[in-house]
Design an enzyme around this catalytic site. Structure first.
Site, PDB file in Angstrom:
ATOM      1  N   LYS A  28      -5.801  -4.797  -3.660  1.00  0.00           N
ATOM      2  CA  LYS A  28      -4.864  -4.200  -2.714  1.00  0.00           C
ATOM      3  C   LYS A  28      -5.269  -2.768  -2.369  1.00  0.00           C
ATOM      4  O   LYS A  28      -6.022  -2.124  -3.110  1.00  0.00           O
ATOM      5  CB  LYS A  28      -3.440  -4.205  -3.281  1.00  0.00           C
ATOM      6  CG  LYS A  28      -3.278  -3.393  -4.557  1.00  0.00           C
ATOM      7  CD  LYS A  28      -1.852  -3.481  -5.092  1.00  0.00           C
ATOM      8  CE  LYS A  28      -1.667  -2.584  -6.307  1.00  0.00           C
ATOM      9  NZ  LYS A  28      -1.853  -1.149  -6.021  1.00  0.00           N
ATOM     10  N   LYS A  55      -0.393  -0.612 -10.822  1.00  0.00           N
ATOM     11  CA  LYS A  55      -1.537   0.147 -10.312  1.00  0.00           C
ATOM     12  C   LYS A  55      -1.076   1.080  -9.192  1.00  0.00           C
ATOM     13  O   LYS A  55      -0.102   0.808  -8.489  1.00  0.00           O
ATOM     14  CB  LYS A  55      -2.614  -0.807  -9.800  1.00  0.00           C
ATOM     15  CG  LYS A  55      -3.188  -1.712 -10.887  1.00  0.00           C
ATOM     16  CD  LYS A  55      -4.013  -0.896 -11.877  1.00  0.00           C
ATOM     17  CE  LYS A  55      -4.516  -1.761 -13.019  1.00  0.00           C
ATOM     18  NZ  LYS A  55      -3.520  -2.060 -14.030  1.00  0.00           N
ATOM     19  N   ASP A  56      -1.822   2.168  -9.028  1.00  0.00           N
ATOM     20  CA  ASP A  56      -1.495   3.175  -8.025  1.00  0.00           C
ATOM     21  C   ASP A  56      -1.314   2.551  -6.645  1.00  0.00           C
ATOM     22  O   ASP A  56      -2.000   1.594  -6.282  1.00  0.00           O
ATOM     23  CB  ASP A  56      -2.611   4.218  -7.945  1.00  0.00           C
ATOM     24  CG  ASP A  56      -2.818   4.930  -9.263  1.00  0.00           C
ATOM     25  OD1 ASP A  56      -2.426   6.098  -9.363  1.00  0.00           O
ATOM     26  OD2 ASP A  56      -3.370   4.313 -10.193  1.00  0.00           O
ATOM     27  N   LYS A  57      -0.406   3.144  -5.873  1.00  0.00           N
ATOM     28  CA  LYS A  57      -0.189   2.669  -4.509  1.00  0.00           C
ATOM     29  C   LYS A  57      -1.292   3.158  -3.580  1.00  0.00           C
ATOM     30  O   LYS A  57      -1.961   2.355  -2.922  1.00  0.00           O
ATOM     31  CB  LYS A  57       1.172   3.147  -3.992  1.00  0.00           C
ATOM     32  CG  LYS A  57       1.430   2.770  -2.532  1.00  0.00           C
ATOM     33  CD  LYS A  57       2.793   3.244  -2.051  1.00  0.00           C
ATOM     34  CE  LYS A  57       2.999   2.882  -0.588  1.00  0.00           C
ATOM     35  NZ  LYS A  57       4.338   3.294  -0.088  1.00  0.00           N
TER      36      LYS A  57
END
Length: 389
Positions: free
Chosen positions: A37, A66-68
């Protein structure tokens, strides 16, 4: 300049690859899926996946958030009784839409594809670690000097294993934790904090107006929650409409904040330190030198201390000081509330070491680095020290 202006100018500046614990097999009770993503949070991607595939959110296992604003790769599990195939999603005219392809790193969106089978579902922490590849921009001379000086400290002593900002996504205003309202039985306050933080809202209690105001930006379960209030549900029953993994995030956020404060107080009581700005005007303190590193390297800090009372007197004092400051009551420990057990005890390593730290590229204005951290450790916590201390 803020940290994210240097390390997250573009999603591809911050690449995270999960190092999986489970190896894919040819047969098993669960599909193992790979999720890739960019510019979307893990939870939002899972909600979209659940909505389109009709796989209940509670059936989707994952090892961590997880980080955006990054390019990330992680793994999911779903039971084999659900049919899965490669799918991609991205917003089209502000609506999530299934598409044939997403240009990862250039577009907001994600793709999920099956990679094999495993015999158990993934749970939080079910990974060996995460590999990071990070580009630092505007890497001017003064920053380079700071970076190399602090990198030497990390190579000698590691860095404090604080929880990073991803853990605090549910905190909309400083020190305004949803869990604190829940522990006091104030579910109306909990819902208000969830939607608005400490912001004043003159139409709170007018549920129809609340729905009209917020609906375009809400998840389906959030809409269901407000619809429940409109039907006359009590705030407590409406609160339970939130998925359990969302409700648990409120517990994780508050306990993680307290744990960070324990470690910060401990470091300030024992070592030469520097304070570094964190989110919500909070601070993180980093040691600059350690005289008893063999001891510190093995130290584990409890989440509450009610089951794991530390022998270290300085740590005991730090925990007591923080719990007194934030009005923590013993009856809250292991309390069952809103369908979950909260304020549980456990242990977390005080110090973490990055592995395979390498400088991949270096120019006068830019540096690219790579390293691996064990499960539960945060790259942004390391970078705050290297770039801000």
């Amino acid at each position: 300049m803020k940290l994210y202006n240097k390390i997250k100018r573009k999603p591809e500046d911050f690449i995270v690859e999960e190092v999986p614990l489970l190896e894919p097999q040819e047969k098993g009770k669960f599909h193992l899926l790979k999720l890739v993503k960019s510019n979307v949070s893990t939870l939002e991607a899972l909600r979209v996946l659940s909505r389109f595939t009709k796989i209940p959110l509670k059936e989707i296992g994952f090892a961590g958030l997880k980080d955006k604003f990054a390019v990330t790769t992680q793994y999911l599990t779903v039971p084999v009784n659900y049919s899965v195939e490669k799918v991609c999603f991205k917003p089209v005219r502000n609506r999530w839409t299934e598409v044939s392809h997403v240009e990862i790193g250039k577009e907001m969106g994600f793709c999920v594809e099956p990679v094999g089978y495993v015999n158990r579902p993934l749970g939080l922490g079910d990974l060996k670690g995460n590999k990071f590849t990070i580009t630092i921009r505007e890497f001017e001379k003064s920053l380079r000097e700071r970076f190399y000086r602090n990198l030497e400290v990390v190579r000698n002593y590691g860095f404090p294993n604080y929880f990073g900002e991803q853990r605090f996504g549910s905190v909309k205003s400083r020190d305004d934790f949803v869990l604190r309202y829940i522990l006091k039985g104030d579910f109306d306050g909990a819902l208000r904090s969830y939607f608005f933080g400490k912001s004043s809202v003159d139409f709170w209690g007018d549920w129809k107006k609340l729905y009209r105001t917020l609906a375009p930006a809400l998840e389906e379960y959030e809409k269901d929650l407000i619809r429940g209030l409109m039907r006359g549900l009590s705030p407590e029953k409406a609160f339970r409409i939130l998925p359990k993994n969302v409700r648990l995030m409120f517990n994780f956020a508050f306990q993680s904040f307290l744990w960070n404060e324990y470690l910060r107080e401990y470091i300030e009581a024992k070592y030469p330190f520097v304070r570094v700005p964190f989110i919500n005007n909070w601070k993180l303190s980093y040691y600059l030198e350690v005289s008893d590193f063999d001891y510190l390297r093995e130290l584990e800090v409890p989440y509450t201390g009610h089951k794991h009372l530390p022998e270290d007197k300085i740590l005991r004092r730090a925990i007591h000081k923080v719990q007194e400051r934030y009005g923590i009551k013993r009856e809250w420990f292991d309390k069952e509330v809103a369908g979950m057990v909260v304020m549980t005890d456990g242990l977390r390593k005080a110090v973490v070491f990055p592995e395979n730290f390498k400088i991949l590229e270096k120019t006068k204005r830019r540096m690219k680095i790579t390293f691996t951290l064990p499960s539960g450790a945060y790259a942004t916590v390391l970078l705050r020290f290297l770039l801000k201390a």
